[in-house]
Design a protein around this motif. Structure first.
Motif, mmCIF file in Angstrom:
data_model
loop_
_atom_site.group_PDB
_atom_site.id
_atom_site.type_symbol
_atom_site.label_atom_id
_atom_site.label_comp_id
_atom_site.label_asym_id
_atom_site.label_seq_id
_atom_site.Cartn_x
_atom_site.Cartn_y
_atom_site.Cartn_z
ATOM 1 N N ALA A 44 0.833 -1.211 0.000
ATOM 2 C CA ALA A 44 0.000 0.000 0.000
ATOM 3 C C ALA A 44 0.868 1.262 0.000
ATOM 4 C CB ALA A 44 -0.923 -0.015 1.211
ATOM 5 N N ALA A 45 1.993 1.214 0.717
ATOM 6 C CA ALA A 45 2.867 2.390 0.808
ATOM 7 C C ALA A 45 3.446 2.721 -0.564
ATOM 8 C CB ALA A 45 3.979 2.125 1.809
ATOM 9 N N PHE A 46 3.857 1.645 -1.306
ATOM 10 C CA PHE A 46 4.417 1.869 -2.641
ATOM 11 C C PHE A 46 3.342 2.442 -3.566
ATOM 12 C CE2 PHE A 46 4.953 0.671 -7.030
ATOM 13 C CZ PHE A 46 6.253 1.061 -7.305
ATOM 14 N N ARG A 47 2.161 1.840 -3.511
ATOM 15 C CA ARG A 47 1.081 2.275 -4.418
ATOM 16 C C ARG A 47 0.754 3.752 -4.198
ATOM 17 N NH1 ARG A 47 -1.461 -2.748 -3.251
ATOM 18 N NH2 ARG A 47 -2.921 -1.667 -1.894
ATOM 19 N N GLU A 48 0.763 4.138 -2.958
ATOM 20 C CA GLU A 48 0.441 5.525 -2.615
ATOM 21 C C GLU A 48 1.534 6.465 -3.139
ATOM 22 O OE1 GLU A 48 -0.271 7.909 1.472
ATOM 23 O OE2 GLU A 48 -0.965 5.827 1.459
ATOM 24 N N ARG A 49 2.780 6.037 -2.944
ATOM 25 C CA ARG A 49 3.911 6.856 -3.381
ATOM 26 C C ARG A 49 3.927 6.956 -4.910
ATOM 27 N NH1 ARG A 49 10.203 5.528 -2.196
ATOM 28 N NH2 ARG A 49 11.007 7.198 -3.486
ATOM 29 N N ARG A 50 3.666 5.819 -5.550
ATOM 30 C CA ARG A 50 3.687 5.782 -7.010
ATOM 31 C C ARG A 50 2.579 6.672 -7.590
ATOM 32 N NH1 ARG A 50 6.975 6.256 -10.674
ATOM 33 N NH2 ARG A 50 6.368 5.425 -12.697
#
Ligand SMILES: [Zn+2]
Length: 296
Positions: free
Chosen positions: A136-142
């Motif tokens: 979820a953290a990556f998706r948000e950052r991306r």
């Protein structure tokens, strides 16, 4: 010749063009399709030259007072001197309509032949790697990064880099061509959207043409692109430079062709130091090799 007479002659020429363009099969000797790499071609008062092929481009000049020029239905911006730019996506169809509305409202449409190319396609008999499920953290950052890239690409600067013959932004052989694609058991992967230049880490990156810096990820590297730089060359034409080790320019800077922008690196998703140079126009991806001099 008096202006009205000139207008009549021009109109007759325009009408001829339109008819011939619409029925190519019975066309006479004047109806030859524009060459794919014309020096300069004149159609209905419009002069243009360029590389009329997938991933290529066109620069033209419309006569004074021209009301509108569209390509494939998309309106093209006209500079005060009537000059304009257009380009053809990697997957552009074999024919695109160029339409011109003259000062008096008279319209002309002309199909441009876009030469298809054969791309390096590698067929691989393995399923596409599922990869690690992004958390979820990556998706948000991306999502935030993509938003930033989209906003930068939407900016339009009053700069004339789009009129220039480009130079290579780094020296080094081409280690990855534009348009190459892998097909995994019938499932196509994303094609390569730029050219890779095999330059050592720390090699200088120069502006291929004049522009304005619209994105400079100097502090926080993007997840995939690393230290990413986007330069707007005007008229919707933009360069992106990926995986840089560092950037020496800032958002809002006007840069001149040949000016130092940063240095080659391998930040983001890269297996070794190289410069990935991408060119885009109105969402279409273009082949930098068709903009910079041949024969490296
Ligand atoms: Zn690349």
């Amino acid at each position: 010749m008096s202006p009205p007479a000139l207008a009549r002659v021009l109109r007759a020429l325009l009408a001829g063009c339109a008819l011939l363009a619409a029925c190519g099969a019975s066309a006479g000797p004047d109806a030859v399709a524009p060459p794919s790499v014309p020096g300069q071609t004149t159609v209905g008062g419009i002069k243009y030259s360029g590389k009329l092929t997938q991933g290529g481009w066109l620069r033209g000049v419309a006569p004074p007072g021209t009301r509108a020029v569209t390509l494939g239905g998309k309106p093209l911006a006209l500079a005060p001197d009537g000059a304009f730019f257009a380009a053809f996506d990697r997957d552009a169809p074999p024919s695109v309509q160029l339409s011109v509305t003259a000062a008096d409202g008279f319209g002309l449409a002309m199909p441009l032949a876009i030469t298809p190319r054969s791309w390096r396609i590698e067929t691989i008999d393995v399923a596409k790697r599922p990869g690690k499920m992004p958390d979820a953290a990556f998706r948000e950052r991306r999502a935030a990064e993509l938003k930033q890239i989209g906003a930068a690409r939407a900016l339009r600067s009053d700069v004339g880099g789009w009129r220039q013959a480009m130079i290579w932004p780094a020296s080094g052989r081409i280690s990855g061509a534009f348009g190459a694609q892998r097909i995994y058991r019938g499932e196509p992967g994303a094609y390569h959207g730029g050219v890779d230049l095999a330059a050592p880490a720390g090699a200088p990156i120069m502006a291929p043409a004049d522009g304005v810096v619209v994105l400079a990820a100097a502090d926080a590297a993007f997840t995939l692109e690393g230290h990413l730089l986007i330069v707007d060359h005007g008229m919707g034409l933009a360069s992106a430079f990926l995986h840089c080790s560092d950037l020496v320019v800032h958002v809002g800077d006007r840069v001149a062709q040949g000016q130092l922008l940063g240095h080659v690196g391998m930040t983001g998703r890269a297996t070794g130091p190289h410069l990935h140079w991408a060119l885009t126009w109105q969402g279409g991806r273009l082949d930098p090799q068709l903009f910079a001099p041949a024969g490296r």
